[in-house]
Design a protein around this motif. Structure first.
Motif, PDB file in Angstrom:
ATOM      1  N   HIS A  10      18.025 -19.561  23.793  1.00  0.00           N
ATOM      2  CA  HIS A  10      16.446 -19.307  25.320  1.00  0.00           C
ATOM      3  C   HIS A  10      15.901 -21.203  25.777  1.00  0.00           C
ATOM      4  O   HIS A  10      16.104 -22.046  25.228  1.00  0.00           O
ATOM      5  CB  HIS A  10      15.530 -19.894  23.080  1.00  0.00           C
ATOM      6  CG  HIS A  10      14.014 -20.044  23.920  1.00  0.00           C
ATOM      7  ND1 HIS A  10      12.825 -20.610  22.833  1.00  0.00           N
ATOM      8  CD2 HIS A  10      13.609 -18.603  24.490  1.00  0.00           C
ATOM      9  CE1 HIS A  10      11.735 -20.838  23.927  1.00  0.00           C
ATOM     10  NE2 HIS A  10      12.351 -19.374  23.904  1.00  0.00           N
ATOM     11  N   ASP A  98      12.922 -14.220  32.261  1.00  0.00           N
ATOM     12  CA  ASP A  98      11.600 -13.878  31.701  1.00  0.00           C
ATOM     13  C   ASP A  98      10.937 -13.869  33.023  1.00  0.00           C
ATOM     14  O   ASP A  98      11.060 -15.305  33.991  1.00  0.00           O
ATOM     15  CB  ASP A  98      11.850 -14.575  30.962  1.00  0.00           C
ATOM     16  CG  ASP A  98       9.858 -15.512  30.199  1.00  0.00           C
ATOM     17  OD1 ASP A  98       9.298 -14.262  30.813  1.00  0.00           O
ATOM     18  OD2 ASP A  98       9.925 -15.758  28.770  1.00  0.00           O
ATOM     19  N   MET A 156       7.431  -7.842  26.471  1.00  0.00           N
ATOM     20  CA  MET A 156       7.730  -8.907  25.283  1.00  0.00           C
ATOM     21  C   MET A 156       5.991  -8.967  25.495  1.00  0.00           C
ATOM     22  O   MET A 156       4.925  -9.444  26.039  1.00  0.00           O
ATOM     23  CB  MET A 156       7.938 -10.412  25.924  1.00  0.00           C
ATOM     24  CG  MET A 156       7.867 -11.040  25.193  1.00  0.00           C
ATOM     25  SD  MET A 156       8.074 -13.244  26.468  1.00  0.00           S
ATOM     26  CE  MET A 156       9.731 -12.886  26.245  1.00  0.00           C
ATOM     27  N   VAL A 159       1.888 -13.402  21.107  1.00  0.00           N
ATOM     28  CA  VAL A 159       2.651 -13.893  19.510  1.00  0.00           C
ATOM     29  C   VAL A 159       1.875 -13.678  18.564  1.00  0.00           C
ATOM     30  O   VAL A 159       1.152 -13.268  18.580  1.00  0.00           O
ATOM     31  CB  VAL A 159       2.429 -15.483  19.516  1.00  0.00           C
ATOM     32  CG1 VAL A 159       2.118 -16.255  18.265  1.00  0.00           C
ATOM     33  CG2 VAL A 159       3.255 -16.606  20.559  1.00  0.00           C
ATOM     34  N   ARG A 160       2.798 -12.970  17.686  1.00  0.00           N
ATOM     35  CA  ARG A 160       2.153 -12.499  16.736  1.00  0.00           C
ATOM     36  C   ARG A 160       1.405 -10.787  16.982  1.00  0.00           C
ATOM     37  O   ARG A 160       0.385 -10.380  16.090  1.00  0.00           O
ATOM     38  CB  ARG A 160       1.387 -13.500  15.664  1.00  0.00           C
ATOM     39  CG  ARG A 160       2.065 -14.377  15.225  1.00  0.00           C
ATOM     40  CD  ARG A 160       1.053 -15.257  14.104  1.00  0.00           C
ATOM     41  NE  ARG A 160       1.738 -16.377  13.551  1.00  0.00           N
ATOM     42  CZ  ARG A 160       2.567 -16.485  12.402  1.00  0.00           C
ATOM     43  NH1 ARG A 160       2.669 -15.154  11.626  1.00  0.00           N
ATOM     44  NH2 ARG A 160       3.005 -17.096  11.871  1.00  0.00           N
ATOM     45  N   ASN A 161       1.833 -10.126  18.253  1.00  0.00           N
ATOM     46  CA  ASN A 161       1.305  -8.975  18.408  1.00  0.00           C
ATOM     47  C   ASN A 161       1.808  -7.707  17.299  1.00  0.00           C
ATOM     48  O   ASN A 161       3.073  -8.228  17.192  1.00  0.00           O
ATOM     49  CB  ASN A 161       1.811  -8.604  19.867  1.00  0.00           C
ATOM     50  CG  ASN A 161       1.126  -7.716  20.569  1.00  0.00           C
ATOM     51  OD1 ASN A 161      -0.171  -7.915  20.756  1.00  0.00           O
ATOM     52  ND2 ASN A 161       0.740  -6.438  20.134  1.00  0.00           N
ATOM     53  N   ASP A 181       7.672 -11.111  19.154  1.00  0.00           N
ATOM     54  CA  ASP A 181       7.871 -12.312  18.393  1.00  0.00           C
ATOM     55  C   ASP A 181       8.221 -12.470  17.141  1.00  0.00           C
ATOM     56  O   ASP A 181       7.928 -11.306  16.225  1.00  0.00           O
ATOM     57  CB  ASP A 181       6.775 -12.762  18.601  1.00  0.00           C
ATOM     58  CG  ASP A 181       6.210 -14.410  17.820  1.00  0.00           C
ATOM     59  OD1 ASP A 181       7.224 -15.248  17.487  1.00  0.00           O
ATOM     60  OD2 ASP A 181       5.614 -14.767  17.804  1.00  0.00           O
ATOM     61  N   ARG A 183       7.809 -14.153  14.426  1.00  0.00           N
ATOM     62  CA  ARG A 183       6.159 -14.031  13.830  1.00  0.00           C
ATOM     63  C   ARG A 183       5.490 -12.803  14.008  1.00  0.00           C
ATOM     64  O   ARG A 183       5.008 -12.671  12.520  1.00  0.00           O
ATOM     65  CB  ARG A 183       5.153 -14.984  14.499  1.00  0.00           C
ATOM     66  CG  ARG A 183       5.963 -16.619  14.061  1.00  0.00           C
ATOM     67  CD  ARG A 183       5.252 -17.599  14.864  1.00  0.00           C
ATOM     68  NE  ARG A 183       5.618 -17.659  16.364  1.00  0.00           N
ATOM     69  CZ  ARG A 183       5.249 -18.074  17.509  1.00  0.00           C
ATOM     70  NH1 ARG A 183       4.391 -19.039  17.519  1.00  0.00           N
ATOM     71  NH2 ARG A 183       5.202 -18.266  18.538  1.00  0.00           N
ATOM     72  N   SER A 184       5.605 -11.575  14.603  1.00  0.00           N
ATOM     73  CA  SER A 184       5.016 -10.752  14.450  1.00  0.00           C
ATOM     74  C   SER A 184       5.386  -9.831  13.449  1.00  0.00           C
ATOM     75  O   SER A 184       5.269  -9.229  12.528  1.00  0.00           O
ATOM     76  CB  SER A 184       5.019  -9.846  15.776  1.00  0.00           C
ATOM     77  OG  SER A 184       4.741 -10.353  16.732  1.00  0.00           O
ATOM     78  N   SER A 215      14.658 -10.103  19.311  1.00  0.00           N
ATOM     79  CA  SER A 215      13.249 -10.618  18.729  1.00  0.00           C
ATOM     80  C   SER A 215      13.521 -12.828  18.608  1.00  0.00           C
ATOM     81  O   SER A 215      14.162 -13.328  18.813  1.00  0.00           O
ATOM     82  CB  SER A 215      13.485 -10.935  17.139  1.00  0.00           C
ATOM     83  OG  SER A 215      12.372 -11.381  16.147  1.00  0.00           O
ATOM     84  N   TRP A 216      12.219 -13.270  19.200  1.00  0.00           N
ATOM     85  CA  TRP A 216      11.995 -14.103  19.801  1.00  0.00           C
ATOM     86  C   TRP A 216      11.637 -15.067  18.668  1.00  0.00           C
ATOM     87  O   TRP A 216      10.080 -14.550  18.332  1.00  0.00           O
ATOM     88  CB  TRP A 216      11.930 -14.625  21.044  1.00  0.00           C
ATOM     89  CG  TRP A 216      10.452 -13.414  21.914  1.00  0.00           C
ATOM     90  CD1 TRP A 216      10.767 -12.726  22.132  1.00  0.00           C
ATOM     91  CD2 TRP A 216       9.055 -14.695  21.652  1.00  0.00           C
ATOM     92  NE1 TRP A 216       9.105 -11.518  21.952  1.00  0.00           N
ATOM     93  CE2 TRP A 216       8.220 -12.663  21.692  1.00  0.00           C
ATOM     94  CE3 TRP A 216       8.735 -15.644  21.651  1.00  0.00           C
ATOM     95  CZ2 TRP A 216       7.221 -13.620  22.528  1.00  0.00           C
ATOM     96  CZ3 TRP A 216       7.090 -15.682  21.606  1.00  0.00           C
ATOM     97  CH2 TRP A 216       6.527 -14.879  21.996  1.00  0.00           C
ATOM     98  N   CYS A 217      11.313 -16.572  18.267  1.00  0.00           N
ATOM     99  CA  CYS A 217      12.158 -17.237  18.500  1.00  0.00           C
ATOM    100  C   CYS A 217      12.930 -17.801  17.227  1.00  0.00           C
ATOM    101  O   CYS A 217      12.239 -18.545  16.096  1.00  0.00           O
ATOM    102  CB  CYS A 217      12.014 -18.627  19.148  1.00  0.00           C
ATOM    103  SG  CYS A 217      12.013 -18.580  20.882  1.00  0.00           S
TER     104      CYS A 217
END
Length: 258
Positions: A10, A98, A156, A159-161, A181, A183-184, A215-217
């Motif tokens: 990243h 990106d 992309m 976040v948390r989509n 993401d 966190r999703s 997946s990030w991060c």
């Protein structure tokens, strides 16, 4: 494109400053490759004089907007150009670009827009290495398809989509990949969220739709968990730790039972 599960550094070796190396600099990208990353992710945005720079944020630490400054002033502040970064990335290392579009891309002449300036780079790099383009801006996907045909794209979401929208949206846009993401998916130790699909179900559905999943991060532990779910690649801030964790998990799974 991938031999799952691959590690993408990243912003090079990781977000911020890692081992004394600032993100999105040639030194950070070279270090990521040396640490075992098979891909690196670089943020790209344009300067006032249409030079492409490797920089994540819209503004420098002093608040000046990058798009308002000539490249020379950005470089004086420690920002690398895309050319400098590409020179530091070995040819065997894949490139995840990106694209950071700017407000001016809505009104400037088409030839000055970020993705138009990037297209010649994409066409050249596609002949040299594995390559894909990702962006929060879905219009980038459409522009790359028109201006750099054959270059893979990833939508992309933010976040948390919700993963349902991420996968369906990428498929609807005609992408080859979806970048989600971590966190999703829910991180290790977080409580289950009602209605959230499992990582296994999400990846399986994406694969059936013809999408590779990045997946990030995630950290090393979550990278191992996502790899077990079939994740194609992970964009990580701890390159050596993730490389070790994935290798250890692969070695453990290869051992005969008992």
């Amino acid at each position: 494109m991938f031999v799952p599960t691959e590690v993408i550094g990243h912003r090079g070796l990781g977000r911020g400053t890692v081992d004394g190396l600032l993100e999105n600099t040639p030194e950070s990208f070279a270090a990521a490759a040396a640490a075992g990353a098979s891909w690196v992710e670089v943020d790209v945005r344009r300067s006032a004089d249409d030079v492409l720079l490797a920089y994540h944020n819209a503004a420098l630490p002093d608040g000046r907007l990058v798009v308002d400054l000539p490249a020379a002033e950005c470089r004086a502040a420690g920002v690398a150009t895309l050319d400098e970064v590409l020179d530091a990335v070995p040819a065997h290392v894949g490139l995840d670009v990106d694209v950071k579009t700017v407000l001016e891309d809505a009104v400037d002449a088409p030839a000055r827009r970020t993705v138009a300036l990037l297209a010649p780079y994409l066409r050249r790099q596609a002949r040299l290495r594995r390559l894909f383009v990702c962006s929060f801006d879905p219009s980038v996907v459409l522009a790359v398809r028109e201006q750099a045909p054959g270059v893979a794209t990833a939508w992309m979401p933010f976040v948390r989509n919700p993963v349902d929208q991420a996968v369906a949206g990428a498929a609807g846009l005609g992408c080859e990949l979806v970048a989600i993401d971590a966190r999703s998916f829910g991180l290790a130790g977080e409580p289950e969220r009602p209605g959230r699909r499992s990582a296994e179900e999400t990846v399986e559905a994406a694969h059936r739709a013809g999408l590779r999943v990045v997946s990030w991060c995630p950290g090393p532990a979550d990278s191992v968990r996502l790899a077990a779910a079939g994740m194609d690649a992970v964009v990580v801030d701890d390159v050596p730790g993730t490389v070790r964790a994935l290798a250890a998990a692969a070695s453990a799974s290869a051992r005969p039972a008992g």
